[in-house]
Design a protein around this motif. Structure first.
Motif, PDB file in Angstrom:
ATOM      1  N   GLU A  79      -6.154  -3.088   7.610  1.00 31.53           N
ATOM      2  CA  GLU A  79      -5.979  -2.798   6.188  1.00 31.53           C
ATOM      3  C   GLU A  79      -7.155  -3.386   5.416  1.00 31.53           C
ATOM      4  O   GLU A  79      -7.522  -4.545   5.628  1.00 31.53           O
ATOM      5  CB  GLU A  79      -4.673  -3.414   5.666  1.00 31.53           C
TER       6      GLU A  79
ATOM      7  N   ASN B  50      -5.364   0.550   0.123  1.00 31.69           N
ATOM      8  CA  ASN B  50      -4.408   0.473  -0.985  1.00 31.69           C
ATOM      9  C   ASN B  50      -4.858   1.338  -2.157  1.00 31.69           C
ATOM     10  O   ASN B  50      -6.030   1.323  -2.531  1.00 31.69           O
ATOM     11  CB  ASN B  50      -4.288  -0.982  -1.469  1.00 31.69           C
TER      12      ASN B  50
ATOM     13  N   GLU C 144      -1.935   3.454   1.294  1.00 28.06           N
ATOM     14  CA  GLU C 144      -0.763   2.644   0.935  1.00 28.06           C
ATOM     15  C   GLU C 144      -0.484   2.757  -0.556  1.00 28.06           C
ATOM     16  O   GLU C 144      -1.358   2.517  -1.386  1.00 28.06           O
ATOM     17  CB  GLU C 144      -1.010   1.169   1.299  1.00 28.06           C
TER      18      GLU C 144
HETATM   19 MG    MG Z   1      -1.215  -2.992   1.225  1.00 25.84          MG
END
Ligand code: MG
Ligand code: C2E
Ligand code: MG
Ligand code: MG
Length: 282
Positions: free
Chosen positions: A59, A114, A146
């Motif tokens: 991530e 994100n 996300e």
């Molecule tokens: Mg996240």
């Protein structure tokens, strides 16, 4: 509003608030040039197969190296960037940079990015994602976007359309911070997420001493797992938490127990050390 009143009105009575607003304005001003000055950097945190510990992907997490303040964390500047709209160019930079980085990794590893609600409101999101994939050569199924529930609370029709288009490209959509929002249930029914990330507050309670909180946390995990998506436990800090998530059938785990977020150079090193790597398998 307090924001519109100007700082003069606060100066005498509320020196601290005045200082805070002043600092905020400075940060906002600095942010406008920070992309061009190359002050932003992405760190990457691995998420791993819950059963084997094998790395499934990373991530991306944004960091700002401010010339005077040093390292500034996203909690301090993302909300500001969302308010003043800078999240749109910044988010585009994140998408392009993270995809370019992921292109250097083994092709079975995913990149999770994100997204903010404001990026959906810009209407450019799908085009930007397509561009980032094309420029990097990363296959769409390796990209995981996300979003939190707040994304869908605003302007839900436009957001549903964009999410549908992204999913149509083969991009995976993950629901972040699951359990902390307002509308979890109706929402899960309306949109077919590929992955559900259980908020770390619940993961933390799994191994806590408060019995009721522990039961609730387990129920949240079980519920997420029962939906049959990729369920990821985030913020895993201990073996006990990992073991419980494993036992409950979580598909992936992520957290300091496995690795802190690290710069791209750290990822390269980690992947060299262990291409088919398993982190804390046992
Ligand atoms: Mg996240
Ligand atoms: P998030 O997406 O839920 O990311 C997880 C956060 O938890 C990260 O904080 C990560 O460093 C932290 N974390 C990971 N493992 C552990 C753990 O075991 N224990 C604890 N206590 N914390 C852990 P970070 O990097 O400060 O990011 C905070 C939030 O900022 C993110 O939450 C995400 O919502 C937002 N954010 C970060 N990068 C971006 C970005 O590029 N774009 C947007 N829109 N938001 C971003
Ligand atoms: Mg999260
Ligand atoms: Mg979060």
């Amino acid at each position: 509003s307090a924001k519109g009143d100007g700082r003069g009105a606060f100066r005498f009575f509320e020196p601290e608030l005045d200082e805070l607003m002043h600092a905020r304005r400075n940060l906002e001003r600095d942010m406008r040039d920070a992309i061009a000055r190359g002050e932003f950097e992405l760190h990457y945190q691995p998420f791993v197969d819950a059963a084997t510990g094998e790395i499934r992907g990373f991530e991306s997490l944004l960091r700002w190296h401010h010339p005077q303040r040093g390292l500034v964390m996203p909690g301090e500047f993302i909300p500001l960037a969302e308010e003043n709209g800078l999240i749109v160019p910044l988010g585009e930079w994140v998408l392009r940079t993270a995809c370019a980085e992921a292109a250097k990794w083994p092709a079975d590893l995913r990149i999770a990015i994100n997204l903010s609600p404001a990026q959906f409101r810009s209407k450019e999101l799908v085009r930007v994602v397509v561009g980032a994939l094309a420029n990097s050569g990363v296959a769409p199924h390796r990209l995981e976007l996300e979003v939190t529930e707040t994304v869908i609370m605003h302007d839900s029709e436009a957001v549903f359309t964009a999410l549908g288009q992204l999913r149509g490209l083969g991009v995976r959509i993950a629901l972040d911070d699951f359990g902390t929002g307002y509308s979890s249930l109706s929402f899960l029914q309306r949109f077919p997420f590929d992955k559900i990330k259980i908020d770390r507050s619940f993961v933390n309670e799994l191994s806590g001493t408060r019995e009721e909180a522990q039961h609730l946390a387990r129920a949240v995990v079980r519920f997420a797992v029962s939906l049959g998506k990729t369920t990821t436990g985030e913020g895993v800090e201990t073996k006990e938490q990992r073991d419980i998530l494993r036992e409950e059938g979580c598909v992936e785990t992520q957290g300091y127990y496995f690795s802190r977020p690290m710069p791209a150079s750290g990822v390269a090193k980690m992947l060299r050390r262990a291409a088919r790597a398993a982190i804390r398998a046992a």
